[in-house]
Design an enzyme around this catalytic site. Sequence first.
Site, short mmCIF file in Angstrom:
data_model
loop_
_atom_site.label_atom_id
_atom_site.label_comp_id
_atom_site.label_asym_id
_atom_site.label_seq_id
_atom_site.Cartn_x
_atom_site.Cartn_y
_atom_site.Cartn_z
CB THR A 73 -0.96 -0.01 1.21
OG1 THR A 73 -1.74 -1.21 1.12
CG2 THR A 73 -1.89 1.17 1.21
CD GLN A 189 -1.84 -11.91 -4.01
OE1 GLN A 189 -1.36 -13.04 -3.83
NE2 GLN A 189 -2.47 -11.25 -3.05
CB SER A 209 3.03 -6.85 0.26
OG SER A 209 2.67 -6.40 1.51
CG HIS A 211 1.53 -9.38 4.54
ND1 HIS A 211 0.25 -9.85 4.47
CD2 HIS A 211 1.51 -8.15 4.00
CE1 HIS A 211 -0.53 -8.92 3.92
NE2 HIS A 211 0.22 -7.88 3.62
CB THR A 247 15.05 4.09 12.00
OG1 THR A 247 15.61 5.35 12.37
CG2 THR A 247 16.01 2.98 12.33
CB CYS A 336 -18.56 -11.86 2.90
SG CYS A 336 -19.75 -12.91 3.66
N1 PLP Z 1 -2.05 -5.33 -4.07
C1 PLP Z 1 -2.50 -6.58 -4.07
C2 PLP Z 1 -2.69 -7.30 -5.36
C3 PLP Z 1 -2.79 -7.21 -2.86
O1 PLP Z 1 -3.25 -8.46 -2.87
C4 PLP Z 1 -2.61 -6.49 -1.66
C5 PLP Z 1 -2.98 -7.10 -0.37
O2 PLP Z 1 -4.05 -7.70 -0.24
C6 PLP Z 1 -2.12 -5.18 -1.72
C7 PLP Z 1 -1.86 -4.63 -2.94
C8 PLP Z 1 -1.88 -4.37 -0.48
O3 PLP Z 1 -0.84 -4.95 0.26
P1 PLP Z 1 -0.55 -4.50 1.78
O4 PLP Z 1 -1.85 -4.59 2.51
O5 PLP Z 1 0.43 -5.48 2.26
O6 PLP Z 1 -0.05 -3.13 1.78
#
Ligand code: PLP
Length: 653
Positions: A73, A189, A209, A211, A247, A336
């Site tokens: 994000t 992804q 990202s 995670h 930092t 949902c």
């Molecule tokens: N873009 C895509 C395709 C995602 O699947 C996600 C997370 O669901 C994001 C952006 C945003 O990632 P984050 O929430 O780690 O900033």
Amino acid sequence: MSKEIYLDGNATTCVLPAAVDAAVQAMRDCFGNPSSTHATGLKAKAMMDIVRQCARRLLGVGAGRIMFNSGATEGIQTAVLSALCALRERRERGETTGGLLVYGATEHKAVPEALAHWNRLLGLGLELKKLPVDGDGRHDLAALRALAPQAAFVCTMAANNETGVVSDLPGIAAALDGSQALWMVDCVQGLGKLSLDLGHTRIDYAPFSGHKLYAPKGIGMLYVREGAPYTPLVMGGGQEAGLRSGTENMAGIAALGAVLAALEEGGTFRTPAELHGFREKLAASLRAALPGIVFNAPFEKALPTTLNFSVPGLSSKELLDVFDAANVRVSAGSACSASKAAPSYVLDAMGLPAWRSSSAVRMSFGPLASEEMINEACARIERCGKALRDAGLLDTPVSGASAPEGVLQLSLAGNHTWLLLDAPSHQCIAIDLQAELAERVDSLLRSHGYQLLARLSTRDGASWTADTASLAFGAQSLRRVALDADQQAYLLCSGDRVAYAFTGMAALRDLAGAVPADALLCTGREELNACCTSLRAEAQGGVAGADLSLDSVALARLLEAQPQAVLVDVRESYEQAACIPGGRAAQSVPLSRLAAFVPGWLGAAEQPPLVFFCRSGNRSAKAAQCMRRLGYRNAFSLGGGIALAAPGLALAA
Ligand code: PLP
């Protein structure tokens, strides 16, 4: 308690053990500030440089830059801000820029939201233009070619988070040929699943990202092509070569580094062929378990790690609930809420029918998945299918399973439909049957061998076709009471005693005189009553609910002090059947059938504590409130549900 099978990898993943170790090591042994010039700082900086070099090699960034940040994000904001500031500067220099901010119709919300936000804040007044996708979820390249000459900035994604559909990035690049548009590709992804050679593309910005691929939340990366315009989002101490101050998140960087190293070295993650094999297995089990299932994206155009599907007649909430009961975590393919699923804008953009878009389920796993986990997932999928079939929800004849009987409540979008089911005669009367539930009820009755005797409406007296005031219904009878010109109540009577009153939208004050004070009132809408009540209960007013919710500790104490306490599982029968056997004994009373059990509890000589529980604590709170209101003082709800219950309670598998 059976082991959790986590199939929601596109939302987030667990953390790779080596990444946990790396984070711990960074916090414990290598805690320096990479900007410090002493040895402790230099060590930290060296670690960070190693991770960055690894990322550079893996992503093939060439002369481009990789900076660490908090996640995609943030990366998206930075890319959008950079592109839009550059457009403003070009404009100020009198250069032409194109007036369109083009984004794929299936982008993550972060993209259009960031575009609209920065466009507004910077006062650019550019036009946001949604780029359509085709029925397979791929960008419409002809449309992009047509937009390309006026495009100032184009945002697409490498792979879609809901469907796994992989974009045709070379095709997009070709469509942009000759356009001066800047280009961002959201690669969230794609990391670890697609080979990305960013330095050899015309991609200007690529956010990642951690995670989504076994690193912790709060760490991400942004690739910026050499020469692409850049404006920092965060200014301050000049970290990350002045590109992103603050930092650095060193534990996150170390953990991400462990994941990237595992990717580079190989051996940790499954190969694409293995991942394809896993998808085939899951798909075969889903097809066998859920007749009529449709997959919402073509497998050959999607990542093998994402399956998005819909099942006729089942909502995503029902599927999520049954999978959750079997300890299989999946997500709705669409946003949902408890009562109604919003359609998925991704599936809508693909032109799929509304029922598929609003009832979609996403099953996604990461490249760390094991054969053993997939096999166990398949066994549980089959168990869930059987549970749904036995509940009569898949329109297949039900053998052996016990059919529902008594009063059954079906709720949709806050409206209540009531079914009266007489088991000996296999007859059913439906009251206020909602059109959207007609098929569901048909299939439920067909599956259990019930016949619909009458379909009555509390708003329409003409639905009562009997020429007497009373209709025989098994050993009971049903009486009609006209409350006013367009409001009827129906009274279910055992002999002379009125057991239930179905009162639709009637206000309580209109029922006095027409309905006995102790008859159970079954209303037509959630805000009138969630389950059932009585005129006497309503006259006595609200419930002091402060002690209604128990946490695990309070529940354990109560069970020890009062061993006669009864645990009541208010999840639906298919959820209960999907649980792996084991755990503490509990009475099964699906919330939809609560009204059928209330008279028995209220009339019993002994009133032991009743502790209602469900998945999250929502439904059990309704059940406990209902009982308290009706005067049963010893009714409780397990707050947070099975999801938060201490494993020692062994509530359900
Ligand atoms: N873009 C895509 C395709 C995602 O699947 C996600 C997370 O669901 C994001 C952006 C945003 O990632 P984050 O929430 O780690 O900033």
